[in-house]
Scaffold this motif. Sequence first.
Motif, mmCIF file in Angstrom:
data_model
loop_
_atom_site.group_PDB
_atom_site.id
_atom_site.type_symbol
_atom_site.label_atom_id
_atom_site.label_comp_id
_atom_site.label_asym_id
_atom_site.label_seq_id
_atom_site.Cartn_x
_atom_site.Cartn_y
_atom_site.Cartn_z
ATOM 1 N N TYR A 43 15.094 -9.437 9.786
ATOM 2 C CA TYR A 43 14.756 -8.559 9.535
ATOM 3 C C TYR A 43 13.437 -7.924 9.528
ATOM 4 C CZ TYR A 43 18.770 -9.580 5.211
ATOM 5 O OH TYR A 43 19.701 -10.309 5.642
ATOM 6 N N LEU A 44 12.590 -8.600 10.116
ATOM 7 C CA LEU A 44 11.388 -8.529 10.984
ATOM 8 C C LEU A 44 11.488 -8.598 11.419
ATOM 9 C CD1 LEU A 44 9.089 -9.737 7.405
ATOM 10 C CD2 LEU A 44 9.557 -7.388 7.564
ATOM 11 N N SER A 45 10.772 -7.557 12.446
ATOM 12 C CA SER A 45 9.701 -6.933 13.933
ATOM 13 C C SER A 45 8.502 -7.896 13.981
ATOM 14 C CB SER A 45 9.613 -5.639 14.378
ATOM 15 O OG SER A 45 8.265 -4.752 13.238
ATOM 16 N N ARG A 46 8.389 -8.254 15.087
ATOM 17 C CA ARG A 46 7.323 -8.707 15.888
ATOM 18 C C ARG A 46 6.036 -8.092 15.090
ATOM 19 N NH1 ARG A 46 3.007 -10.380 16.288
ATOM 20 N NH2 ARG A 46 2.127 -11.507 17.169
ATOM 21 N N ALA A 47 6.423 -6.619 15.487
ATOM 22 C CA ALA A 47 4.641 -5.422 15.291
ATOM 23 C C ALA A 47 4.396 -5.457 13.694
ATOM 24 C CB ALA A 47 4.987 -4.142 15.151
ATOM 25 N N PHE A 48 5.009 -5.981 12.556
ATOM 26 C CA PHE A 48 5.006 -6.512 11.359
ATOM 27 C C PHE A 48 4.405 -7.545 10.925
ATOM 28 C CE2 PHE A 48 5.982 -8.896 7.353
ATOM 29 C CZ PHE A 48 5.027 -8.069 6.209
ATOM 30 N N PHE A 49 4.243 -8.481 11.645
ATOM 31 C CA PHE A 49 2.832 -9.231 11.323
ATOM 32 C C PHE A 49 2.003 -9.454 12.148
ATOM 33 C CE2 PHE A 49 7.128 -11.631 11.717
ATOM 34 C CZ PHE A 49 7.301 -12.485 10.465
ATOM 35 N N ASP A 50 1.575 -8.081 12.782
ATOM 36 C CA ASP A 50 0.446 -7.577 13.507
ATOM 37 C C ASP A 50 0.198 -6.733 12.041
ATOM 38 O OD1 ASP A 50 0.442 -8.243 16.541
ATOM 39 O OD2 ASP A 50 2.201 -6.978 16.981
ATOM 40 N N CYS A 51 1.165 -6.104 11.769
ATOM 41 C CA CYS A 51 0.455 -4.743 11.056
ATOM 42 C C CYS A 51 -0.271 -6.171 9.264
ATOM 43 C CB CYS A 51 1.529 -3.969 10.314
ATOM 44 S SG CYS A 51 2.056 -2.820 11.258
ATOM 45 N N VAL A 52 0.285 -6.904 9.130
ATOM 46 C CA VAL A 52 -0.440 -7.821 8.234
ATOM 47 C C VAL A 52 -1.595 -8.071 8.054
ATOM 48 C CG1 VAL A 52 0.070 -9.497 7.251
ATOM 49 C CG2 VAL A 52 2.198 -8.452 6.983
ATOM 50 N N GLN A 53 -1.410 -8.149 9.364
ATOM 51 C CA GLN A 53 -3.460 -9.395 10.178
ATOM 52 C C GLN A 53 -3.945 -8.042 10.288
ATOM 53 O OE1 GLN A 53 -3.978 -12.238 11.110
ATOM 54 N NE2 GLN A 53 -6.207 -11.583 12.324
ATOM 55 N N GLU A 54 -3.680 -6.967 10.372
ATOM 56 C CA GLU A 54 -4.846 -5.649 10.283
ATOM 57 C C GLU A 54 -4.805 -5.706 8.839
ATOM 58 O OE1 GLU A 54 -7.201 -3.168 11.428
ATOM 59 O OE2 GLU A 54 -6.131 -4.561 12.541
ATOM 60 N N THR A 55 -4.224 -5.154 8.185
ATOM 61 C CA THR A 55 -4.394 -4.586 6.820
ATOM 62 C C THR A 55 -4.134 -5.425 5.663
ATOM 63 O OG1 THR A 55 -1.958 -4.025 6.297
ATOM 64 C CG2 THR A 55 -3.788 -2.803 7.500
ATOM 65 N N MET A 56 -3.383 -7.674 5.685
ATOM 66 C CA MET A 56 -2.892 -7.894 4.708
ATOM 67 C C MET A 56 -3.225 -9.020 4.785
ATOM 68 S SD MET A 56 0.377 -6.037 3.016
ATOM 69 C CE MET A 56 -0.127 -7.440 1.231
ATOM 70 N N ARG A 57 -4.572 -9.355 5.515
ATOM 71 C CA ARG A 57 -4.279 -11.065 6.320
ATOM 72 C C ARG A 57 -5.221 -11.747 4.545
ATOM 73 N NH1 ARG A 57 -8.122 -8.073 9.396
ATOM 74 N NH2 ARG A 57 -10.081 -8.146 9.539
ATOM 75 N N ASP A 58 -5.962 -10.774 3.844
ATOM 76 C CA ASP A 58 -6.422 -11.850 2.819
ATOM 77 C C ASP A 58 -5.829 -11.822 1.930
ATOM 78 O OD1 ASP A 58 -9.183 -11.207 4.543
ATOM 79 O OD2 ASP A 58 -9.465 -9.719 2.930
ATOM 80 N N ASP A 59 -3.987 -11.092 1.981
ATOM 81 C CA ASP A 59 -3.484 -11.353 0.899
ATOM 82 C C ASP A 59 -1.894 -12.489 1.485
ATOM 83 O OD1 ASP A 59 -3.920 -9.308 -1.146
ATOM 84 O OD2 ASP A 59 -3.060 -7.678 0.159
ATOM 85 N N VAL A 60 -2.255 -13.390 2.465
ATOM 86 C CA VAL A 60 -1.836 -14.055 3.144
ATOM 87 C C VAL A 60 -2.267 -15.278 3.410
ATOM 88 C CG1 VAL A 60 -0.782 -14.304 5.499
ATOM 89 C CG2 VAL A 60 -0.299 -12.429 4.416
ATOM 90 N N LEU A 61 -1.300 -17.213 3.025
ATOM 91 C CA LEU A 61 -1.529 -17.788 3.248
ATOM 92 C C LEU A 61 -0.649 -18.095 3.668
ATOM 93 C CD1 LEU A 61 -2.953 -20.689 2.212
ATOM 94 C CD2 LEU A 61 -1.248 -21.095 0.619
ATOM 95 N N LEU A 62 -1.591 -18.919 5.496
ATOM 96 C CA LEU A 62 -0.205 -19.171 6.081
ATOM 97 C C LEU A 62 -0.202 -20.684 6.125
ATOM 98 C CD1 LEU A 62 1.856 -18.801 8.585
ATOM 99 C CD2 LEU A 62 0.295 -18.198 9.768
ATOM 100 N N VAL A 63 0.542 -21.681 5.903
ATOM 101 C CA VAL A 63 -0.168 -22.477 6.336
ATOM 102 C C VAL A 63 1.257 -23.573 7.443
ATOM 103 C CG1 VAL A 63 0.960 -25.440 5.166
ATOM 104 C CG2 VAL A 63 0.394 -23.302 3.700
ATOM 105 N N LEU A 64 0.662 -24.196 8.491
ATOM 106 C CA LEU A 64 1.198 -24.499 9.602
ATOM 107 C C LEU A 64 1.301 -26.260 10.155
ATOM 108 C CD1 LEU A 64 -0.020 -21.545 11.437
ATOM 109 C CD2 LEU A 64 1.946 -21.670 11.439
ATOM 110 N N ALA A 65 1.604 -26.565 10.534
ATOM 111 C CA ALA A 65 2.008 -27.749 11.317
ATOM 112 C C ALA A 65 1.358 -28.166 12.541
ATOM 113 C CB ALA A 65 2.947 -28.651 11.104
ATOM 114 N N MET A 66 0.372 -28.623 12.875
ATOM 115 C CA MET A 66 -0.311 -28.774 13.911
ATOM 116 C C MET A 66 0.018 -30.042 14.610
ATOM 117 S SD MET A 66 -1.258 -25.286 14.359
ATOM 118 C CE MET A 66 -2.294 -25.432 16.139
#
Length: 395
Positions: free
Chosen positions: A251-274
């Motif tokens: 549903y979401l485009s790649r550009a959506f995540f760039d927009c989130v990074q720009e304006t909403m990164r403080d509202d996001v928790l990304l949990v990654l297995a590295m």
Amino acid sequence: MSDQIEIFVSGSIAEFDPSDWDACAVQQLRGSLHPRDPFTTHRFLVALEESGSVGPSTGWAPRYLGARQNGQLIAVAPLFAKGHSQGEYVFDYAWAQAFEGAGGAYYPKLQVAVPFTPATGRRLLCREGFDAVGQAALVQGAVHVASEQNLSSMHITFCTEEEARAGREMGLLHRIGQQFHWENKNYADFDAFLSDLSARKRKAIRKERKQAQGFGGEIVSLTGDALRPEHWDAFWQFYQNTGARKWGTPYLSRAFFDCVQETMRDDVLLVLAMRDGVAVAGALNFIGGDTLFGRYWGCTEHHACLHFELCYYQAIDYAIIHRLTRVEAGAQGEHKLARGYLPKTTHSLHWIADAGFARAVQDFLDAEREAVDQDTEVLTSYGPFKRTNIEDDHD
């Protein structure tokens, strides 16, 4: 000066001043840096629009609804004209099939919703002090738009219980559904949560966490300025893989995540297995004022129980540490029950233009409500929590 309310429709969220929209949409809890609901903020809806994730070509055509009184914006609603029922999570495919089988045109319809977001929150967004008049204006406005354009129906999905009560009083049909949420009983840490579970369930969760955390790498939780473009590159691959399996086309485009990074990164928790410096799995959450909202998960490698760890247990850890009230882990999934997520009622409201079809839908909803209530009662009884204070508590 007249107290008459003006209702208007806009084809773009950009036509609303961000501060005016958020004055209606944002409820800020005392002591929290995050809005109660991040999904109705101006910046989230802008991200959907500017990234092309919503728009006429997607079947989600914006028709944002606004209400003004004495020149002041007092209420808004994220309204869309829908050419399908995808991305809603309150399924009306059977209604569409029945209506069209009888010779009607179910689509397009109107949808008051946050696209692709099965998270409960206010949908009739009113400036403080204008709830009653604002809700009534928005419902009347949405019904008027649907009637004027000869549309089959109007739907308000994942609204609050209070909005559901108000909508019923205005003559809308009320539907309930079910999700699985984890509730924080003021736990000091994850072990304190586990102490509320039966010994068997406690052992099972500890075993799952040990398996998951032994995948051969490390699990990191990132928010705010710790998020980098390479993290979103990795998560985009996870999202595409999951989307292709579940929906065919994400549903979401790649550009959506760039927009989130720009304006909403403080509202996001990304949990990654590295593993060896490379992300192999991840879970995306949005942070609300009192709730952590689990949204998307994906991976490029399969590891036992890693899904449970990243999506459910890491979310619980975060909620406990940050004193959040609950974790909402998205739609469906009875497998969440064994992991401490109990069934909770969700609400939606519906207006059907055709009186005969509306009666048929009401009969369906009455029967469905009884079934959902029974299912919730049964599932709750099978939850992982101790039945009595004297239950065997030995590990």
